[in-house]
Design a protein around this motif. Sequence first.
Motif, mmCIF file in Angstrom:
data_model
loop_
_atom_site.group_PDB
_atom_site.id
_atom_site.type_symbol
_atom_site.label_atom_id
_atom_site.label_comp_id
_atom_site.label_asym_id
_atom_site.label_seq_id
_atom_site.Cartn_x
_atom_site.Cartn_y
_atom_site.Cartn_z
ATOM 1 N N THR A 3 26.989 -34.831 4.550
ATOM 2 C CA THR A 3 26.557 -36.071 5.190
ATOM 3 C C THR A 3 25.240 -35.847 5.916
ATOM 4 O OG1 THR A 3 28.860 -36.757 5.522
ATOM 5 C CG2 THR A 3 27.178 -37.881 6.826
ATOM 6 N N ILE A 4 24.302 -36.764 5.714
ATOM 7 C CA ILE A 4 22.981 -36.674 6.326
ATOM 8 C C ILE A 4 22.933 -37.614 7.524
ATOM 9 C CG2 ILE A 4 20.510 -37.045 5.977
ATOM 10 C CD1 ILE A 4 21.033 -36.571 2.961
ATOM 11 N N ASN A 5 22.850 -37.049 8.724
ATOM 12 C CA ASN A 5 22.707 -37.864 9.926
ATOM 13 C C ASN A 5 21.318 -38.494 9.953
ATOM 14 O OD1 ASN A 5 25.278 -37.426 11.006
ATOM 15 N ND2 ASN A 5 24.637 -35.519 11.981
ATOM 16 N N THR A 6 21.291 -39.811 10.122
ATOM 17 C CA THR A 6 20.055 -40.577 9.958
ATOM 18 C C THR A 6 19.832 -41.487 11.152
ATOM 19 O OG1 THR A 6 20.422 -40.572 7.560
ATOM 20 C CG2 THR A 6 18.834 -42.164 8.424
ATOM 21 N N ALA A 7 18.560 -41.625 11.543
ATOM 22 C CA ALA A 7 18.197 -42.529 12.637
ATOM 23 C C ALA A 7 17.099 -43.463 12.185
ATOM 24 C CB ALA A 7 17.740 -41.748 13.863
ATOM 25 N N LEU A 8 17.139 -44.686 12.704
ATOM 26 C CA LEU A 8 16.098 -45.684 12.468
ATOM 27 C C LEU A 8 15.136 -45.694 13.649
ATOM 28 C CD1 LEU A 8 18.484 -48.611 11.447
ATOM 29 C CD2 LEU A 8 17.218 -47.155 9.863
ATOM 30 N N LEU A 32 23.320 -42.539 12.611
ATOM 31 C CA LEU A 32 23.597 -42.038 13.945
ATOM 32 C C LEU A 32 23.134 -43.013 15.021
ATOM 33 C CD1 LEU A 32 25.015 -39.404 14.662
ATOM 34 C CD2 LEU A 32 22.796 -38.395 15.150
ATOM 35 N N GLY A 33 22.026 -43.738 14.756
ATOM 36 C CA GLY A 33 21.555 -44.690 15.750
ATOM 37 C C GLY A 33 20.149 -45.152 15.473
ATOM 38 N N SER A 34 19.565 -45.841 16.456
ATOM 39 C CA SER A 34 18.224 -46.392 16.300
ATOM 40 C C SER A 34 17.499 -46.369 17.638
ATOM 41 C CB SER A 34 18.289 -47.827 15.775
ATOM 42 O OG SER A 34 16.998 -48.396 15.677
ATOM 43 N N TRP A 35 16.200 -46.194 17.575
ATOM 44 C CA TRP A 35 15.345 -46.388 18.749
ATOM 45 C C TRP A 35 15.289 -47.881 19.030
ATOM 46 C CZ3 TRP A 35 9.344 -45.231 18.596
ATOM 47 C CH2 TRP A 35 8.792 -45.507 19.857
ATOM 48 N N LEU A 55 11.194 -42.415 21.139
ATOM 49 C CA LEU A 55 10.990 -41.589 19.952
ATOM 50 C C LEU A 55 11.304 -40.130 20.265
ATOM 51 C CD1 LEU A 55 9.969 -41.130 17.056
ATOM 52 C CD2 LEU A 55 7.645 -40.993 17.983
ATOM 53 N N ALA A 56 10.894 -39.680 21.436
ATOM 54 C CA ALA A 56 11.145 -38.286 21.811
ATOM 55 C C ALA A 56 12.632 -37.949 21.784
ATOM 56 C CB ALA A 56 10.566 -38.023 23.200
ATOM 57 N N SER A 57 13.466 -38.901 22.205
ATOM 58 C CA SER A 57 14.905 -38.639 22.231
ATOM 59 C C SER A 57 15.466 -38.460 20.823
ATOM 60 C CB SER A 57 15.640 -39.770 22.963
ATOM 61 O OG SER A 57 15.474 -41.010 22.297
ATOM 62 N N ILE A 58 14.842 -39.106 19.843
ATOM 63 C CA ILE A 58 15.250 -38.923 18.448
ATOM 64 C C ILE A 58 14.754 -37.582 17.929
ATOM 65 C CG2 ILE A 58 14.801 -39.748 16.094
ATOM 66 C CD1 ILE A 58 15.074 -42.581 17.120
ATOM 67 N N LEU A 59 13.503 -37.279 18.210
ATOM 68 C CA LEU A 59 12.926 -36.031 17.716
ATOM 69 C C LEU A 59 13.622 -34.813 18.315
ATOM 70 C CD1 LEU A 59 9.118 -36.916 17.791
ATOM 71 C CD2 LEU A 59 10.767 -37.210 15.932
ATOM 72 N N GLU A 60 14.133 -34.953 19.529
ATOM 73 C CA GLU A 60 14.792 -33.827 20.208
ATOM 74 C C GLU A 60 16.256 -33.680 19.827
ATOM 75 O OE1 GLU A 60 14.103 -34.861 24.246
ATOM 76 O OE2 GLU A 60 11.955 -34.383 24.178
ATOM 77 N N ASP A 61 16.807 -34.662 19.114
ATOM 78 C CA ASP A 61 18.218 -34.603 18.733
ATOM 79 C C ASP A 61 18.354 -33.761 17.461
ATOM 80 O OD1 ASP A 61 20.841 -35.002 17.933
ATOM 81 O OD2 ASP A 61 20.882 -37.105 18.553
ATOM 82 N N LEU A 84 7.793 -35.422 10.971
ATOM 83 C CA LEU A 84 7.648 -34.250 10.110
ATOM 84 C C LEU A 84 7.411 -32.982 10.926
ATOM 85 C CD1 LEU A 84 5.423 -35.810 7.294
ATOM 86 C CD2 LEU A 84 7.863 -35.265 7.144
ATOM 87 N N LEU A 85 6.556 -33.087 11.938
ATOM 88 C CA LEU A 85 6.275 -31.911 12.773
ATOM 89 C C LEU A 85 7.504 -31.473 13.557
ATOM 90 C CD1 LEU A 85 2.673 -32.724 14.070
ATOM 91 C CD2 LEU A 85 3.350 -31.110 12.273
ATOM 92 N N ALA A 86 8.448 -32.413 13.762
ATOM 93 C CA ALA A 86 9.719 -32.073 14.420
ATOM 94 C C ALA A 86 10.722 -31.465 13.447
ATOM 95 C CB ALA A 86 10.313 -33.314 15.084
ATOM 96 N N GLY A 87 10.317 -31.349 12.164
ATOM 97 C CA GLY A 87 11.180 -30.706 11.178
ATOM 98 C C GLY A 87 12.210 -31.602 10.544
ATOM 99 N N LYS A 88 11.972 -32.915 10.556
ATOM 100 C CA LYS A 88 12.932 -33.862 10.000
ATOM 101 C C LYS A 88 12.343 -34.532 8.744
ATOM 102 C CE LYS A 88 14.667 -34.767 14.672
ATOM 103 N NZ LYS A 88 15.825 -33.867 14.586
ATOM 104 N N HIS A 89 13.217 -34.841 7.798
ATOM 105 C CA HIS A 89 12.805 -35.602 6.623
ATOM 106 C C HIS A 89 12.464 -37.039 7.041
ATOM 107 C CE1 HIS A 89 14.369 -32.269 4.264
ATOM 108 N NE2 HIS A 89 15.566 -32.427 4.816
ATOM 109 N N ALA A 90 11.639 -37.714 6.223
ATOM 110 C CA ALA A 90 11.210 -39.061 6.598
ATOM 111 C C ALA A 90 11.220 -40.009 5.406
ATOM 112 C CB ALA A 90 9.802 -39.027 7.204
ATOM 113 N N VAL A 91 11.697 -41.207 5.662
ATOM 114 C CA VAL A 91 11.513 -42.360 4.774
ATOM 115 C C VAL A 91 10.625 -43.329 5.534
ATOM 116 C CG1 VAL A 91 12.631 -44.396 3.782
ATOM 117 C CG2 VAL A 91 13.649 -42.138 3.464
ATOM 118 N N VAL A 92 9.543 -43.773 4.898
ATOM 119 C CA VAL A 92 8.555 -44.611 5.561
ATOM 120 C C VAL A 92 8.479 -45.968 4.881
ATOM 121 C CG1 VAL A 92 6.179 -44.747 6.403
ATOM 122 C CG2 VAL A 92 7.230 -42.516 6.010
#
Length: 348
Positions: A3-8, A32-35, A55-61, A84-92
Amino acid sequence: MRTINTALLSYGMSGKIFHAPFLQLHPGFNLLGSWERSKKLIQQDYPEAISYPSLASILEDDNIELVIVNTPINSHYEYTKAVLLAGKHAVVEKAFTVTAAEAIELEAIAREKRLKLSVFQNRRWDSDFKTVKKIVDQGVLGDLVEVTFAYEQHLPDLNAKAHLETPSPGAGLLRDRGSHVTDQALSLFGMPDAVFGDLRIVRKDSQVNDYFDMLLYYPDLRVRVKGSFICREMAPAYILHGQLGSFLKHRGDKQEDRLVAGDKPDFDTWCTEPEGLEGTLHTLRNGEVIRESVSTERGNYVEYFEGVYQSIVNGADEPVTGRDGVNTMRVLEAAIKSNEEGRVVPIF
């Protein structure tokens, strides 16, 4: 199943209508949630979801593996780079970026960090376009000579969303609807040799382009990509003429309408077009001229999310790659330059 935990990054129309229902449907994703900046709405629909304050709270999770960047176009580059710099995959969301240079940089960062980066060009999975793709793949028209892809609507009044109507580098119909039909064209025919673009403002009181007409030049093919907000009566959205015959298809995908109405997607029956919108094929087959209706393929945006899942879990290519996004931005940028300079612009 992994399962891939995902945030909006937003839970407005895009998050609520185009992303959350399919993330919930696909068993490989966990929303998982949304900003949420002001209105706190996601928990009304998904009680277990987290309303992130920044945004920081998402990047730090560290639990979040994938982030959907579904904010206004002007923010895509900044937010996606941070993701990306936080090491997370992205859909744009479309349009990928404001400039081709921004798109190229994001693709390079994703490649360097071995992350998946995909542009949400969901219209490749519309029922009408899937039908057009099937006709092209079958080759029943012979060598194609002239193709038109149009995204026309009757929306003469200005949009209530100010960021869509306020002049800015990311505003205007070309980057909004135009990115969809451009991506569709490139997905079938590849990059053109050159582009001619005509951009206009036609609605009363509009300050951003709300009409575009692009001509993509290929060695033996011309592809017209156009859009407008002042079409009360629409011509077929897809017109293909080849050496053997023609295919015409009106835009008929109903996924957005059903999602806005609150319907939930599924795997099996989502989403068929109503009868009467079948395409018309008029061509030469086995030495005989035939004219017949073509049944419409079934559209389903969950196929896009399945592609994202396979890319992250099994290393497959993204369903719409970062390079696809770069190419679309190069064509849109060439169209803007063409409009400014009144000439055909080569693409190198």
